[in-house]
Write a protein that holds these residues in place. Structure first.
Motif, PDB file in Angstrom:
ATOM      1  N   UNK A   1      -3.699  11.691  -0.596  1.00 44.30           N
ATOM      2  CA  UNK A   1      -3.620  11.926  -2.164  1.00 44.30           C
ATOM      3  C   UNK A   1      -4.758  12.952  -2.268  1.00 44.30           C
ATOM      4  N   UNK A   2      -5.862  12.751  -1.667  1.00 46.53           N
ATOM      5  CA  UNK A   2      -6.846  13.391  -2.281  1.00 46.53           C
ATOM      6  C   UNK A   2      -6.728  14.913  -1.828  1.00 46.53           C
ATOM      7  N   UNK A   3      -6.032  15.062  -0.598  1.00 45.47           N
ATOM      8  CA  UNK A   3      -6.028  16.625   0.062  1.00 45.47           C
ATOM      9  C   UNK A   3      -4.865  17.103  -0.917  1.00 45.47           C
ATOM     10  N   UNK A   4      -3.847  16.597  -1.305  1.00 46.90           N
ATOM     11  CA  UNK A   4      -3.002  17.123  -2.361  1.00 46.90           C
ATOM     12  C   UNK A   4      -3.482  17.625  -3.613  1.00 46.90           C
TER      13      UNK A   4
ATOM     14  N   UNK B   1      -7.658  13.254 -16.744  1.00 51.57           N
ATOM     15  CA  UNK B   1      -8.599  12.200 -16.938  1.00 51.57           C
ATOM     16  C   UNK B   1      -8.523  11.158 -16.152  1.00 51.57           C
ATOM     17  N   UNK B   2      -7.129  10.700 -15.731  1.00 53.97           N
ATOM     18  CA  UNK B   2      -7.333   9.672 -14.576  1.00 53.97           C
ATOM     19  C   UNK B   2      -8.006  10.150 -12.998  1.00 53.97           C
ATOM     20  N   UNK B   3      -7.603  11.280 -12.812  1.00 49.81           N
ATOM     21  CA  UNK B   3      -7.871  11.856 -11.438  1.00 49.81           C
ATOM     22  C   UNK B   3      -9.429  12.151 -11.554  1.00 49.81           C
TER      23      UNK B   3
ATOM     24  N   UNK C   1       0.823  -1.091  -0.165  1.00 52.58           N
ATOM     25  CA  UNK C   1      -0.109   0.073   0.044  1.00 52.58           C
ATOM     26  C   UNK C   1       0.707   1.357   0.087  1.00 52.58           C
ATOM     27  N   UNK C   2       2.018   1.441   0.710  1.00 56.80           N
ATOM     28  CA  UNK C   2       2.700   2.286   0.623  1.00 56.80           C
ATOM     29  C   UNK C   2       3.402   2.717  -0.733  1.00 56.80           C
ATOM     30  N   UNK C   3       3.715   1.679  -1.393  1.00 58.56           N
ATOM     31  CA  UNK C   3       4.003   1.725  -2.897  1.00 58.56           C
ATOM     32  C   UNK C   3       2.909   2.234  -3.453  1.00 58.56           C
TER      33      UNK C   3
ATOM     34  N   UNK D   1       3.160   6.048  -5.659  1.00 58.58           N
ATOM     35  CA  UNK D   1       2.913   6.118  -7.219  1.00 58.58           C
ATOM     36  C   UNK D   1       1.876   7.202  -7.566  1.00 58.58           C
ATOM     37  N   UNK D   2       0.933   7.236  -6.247  1.00 61.82           N
ATOM     38  CA  UNK D   2       0.068   8.370  -6.617  1.00 61.82           C
ATOM     39  C   UNK D   2       0.753   9.778  -6.328  1.00 61.82           C
TER      40      UNK D   2
END
Length: 486
Positions: A416-419, A362-364, A335-337, A341-342
């Protein structure tokens, strides 16, 4: 006089006169001479017997322009009249083209100095193959593989031919061949791919020749999207590709191959291999491009090759996550990897390049929509079950089970969503501009300034940010400028 001499095809054409006519058209002629030469060359191309002079011309001219003119004549015959020609003539031309290719590509000096000519001959050969293979040239692939084993330069050219063949059948054949013919060629390629696969693996394991390895990787890239999956996941191919990824000379080509593998979607059968592939890849990437790298700066100051690497990296991550993010989520030890990647993809999303950003956006948008829909349906178990592909009736405890899964995913992606919220606010495209102007009649009117690409991008970004806001209203407000978007 010279023109009439050229138009008389009852005897071998005067190659010296043809050379002079071609030179007058392409290089040396005045305006009038060019017009006259153009008319002669058009008349020759229109003559149905002109193609019978092609071998004579190729054997006797030193002019590359004349060679290309002769091959253009031959290409038209292959395209429109090939199957109507006598078998002896077809076989004679096929054998001649094959022999010239082997002769030129078997010698290092001629292969390099006459590369454009060899490439054109390769195209001609593939056009013949499209007509004659497999029914009338059953041994084409075995013949090609056998020739490739005789020298490294011939092998390099064979890889170029294999790539051309895949592109012609899978990418460029629409409108030129019937669906039945395309299907027949695809089936033949599948049947013979074992030979191609073995040749590629042998080259990648045994050769030290950079041009040959690059040609092999390029050919593989053309085949990976459609070959039988066993050749990828039940052979050393994937492991071999990952070994080439850290090598700068092969990095972009290898990354393109890995992206083709990442974009395959066929259920869960090879999940273990995908987890292993991703784990090795991220480990290598962290050594090549440390996570602390300022990727936008590296891109703006990078060479064309380095910029292409960032572009290819965006395609790899978006392809892999689109189809295989679930298996990464469900494997706790990596999960850390996944999050690493994200993080790479978010940093790439800041790159000042419209095409790179489109790929990332498009992916986001698709990921955020998926998370939002799961969140939206978490209090409606039947709807959520259907959305997840679980066609099951309501049962007690379903709310807790599905709700727990949704909350776990939201928690996993919270950072990741916050960033991503910061990214969307920072890079938000401008909406359409409205100007107040005076028209030719003196009336005050509203005039909309439209840029369709920017407008589409703005709508996708706005939609993405709305979903992100619903997932965490408080975090959106905490972002610099976040309060103004709510």
């Amino acid at each position: 006089m010279a023109a009439e001499k050229l138009r008389d095809l009852s005897q071998p054409i005067d190659v010296a006169v043809l050379d002079a006519t071609v030179a007058a058209f392409f290089v040396t002629g005045s305006k009038e001479e060019r017009a006259a030469a153009d008319q002669i060359l058009r008349d020759l191309q229109a003559n149905p017997d002109m193609w019978l002079q092609v071998v004579h011309i190729l054997q006797n001219t030193k002019s590359m322009d004349t060679k290309f003119f002769a091959l253009q004549v031959l290409e038209g015959v292959i395209k429109y009249r090939w199957n109507a020609l006598p078998v002896e003539q077809r076989d004679g031309m096929k054998n001649y083209i094959s022999e010239v290719i082997v002769q030129l590509s078997g010698n290092e000096a001629s292969f390099r100095s006459e590369r454009l000519y060899v490439n054109k001959l390769n195209v001609i050969l593939v056009q013949i193959v499209k007509h004659d293979w497999p029914a009338k040239w059953t041994s084409f692939i075995p013949d090609l593989v056998a020739a490739a084993k005789t020298s490294e330069t011939i092998c390099e050219n064979c890889m170029i031919i294999l790539k051309l063949l895949s592109e012609e059948v899978f990418d460029f054949s629409r409108g030129e061949m019937t669906q039945q013919k395309i299907k027949e060629l695809k089936q033949s390629l599948n049947r013979h791919f074992k030979l191609i696969h073995e040749l590629c693996l042998y080259v990648l394991s045994a050769s030290q020749r950079q041009d040959l390895i690059r040609a092999t990787l390029s050919a593989l890239h053309a085949y990976l999207s459609w070959i039988p999956l066993g050749y990828i996941f039940e052979s050393p191919l994937l492991e071999t590709l990952l070994k080439f990824f850290p090598v700068p000379a092969y990095r972009n080509l290898t990354l393109q191959c890995l992206t083709e593998v990442a974009a395959l979607n066929f259920g869960d059968f090879y999940n273990v291999q995908y987890v292993k592939m991703y784990t090795i890849f991220i480990g290598q990437l962290q050594a090549i491009l440390p996570p602390s790298t300022n990727i936008p700066d590296a891109y703006s100051n990078g060479s064309d090759e380095e910029q292409a690497f960032i572009q290819n990296l965006a395609l790899f991550f978006t392809s892999f996550f689109k189809f295989h993010i679930r298996v990464l989520e469900s494997t706790p030890e990596i999960v850390a990897l996944l999050l690493s990647g994200l993080e790479y993809l978010i940093n790439i999303s800041y790159v000042d390049d419209t095409e790179v950003f489109k790929v990332c956006l498009d992916y986001w948008n698709s990921l955020v929509l998926e998370l939002f829909e799961a969140h939206h349906h978490s209090n409606n178990p039947a709807a959520n079950a259907n959305m997840m592909g679980l066609q099951i009736p309501f049962m007690p405890g379903m709310v807790d089970g599905l709700g727990s899964q949704v909350m776990q995913r939201r928690q996993l992606y919270s950072n990741p969503m916050s960033k991503l919220r910061g990214l969307m606010i920072n890079r938000m495209a401008k909406p359409e501009e409205v100007l107040i102007v005076e028209d030719e009649n003196g009336n005050i009117v509203r005039e909309t300034m439209k840029d369709n690409d920017v407008l589409v991008q703005y709508k996708i970004m706005r939609e993405t940010l709305i979903y992100l806001s619903h997932l965490d209203h408080d975090d959106t407000e905490k972002q610099p400028g976040g309060a103004g978007v709510l």
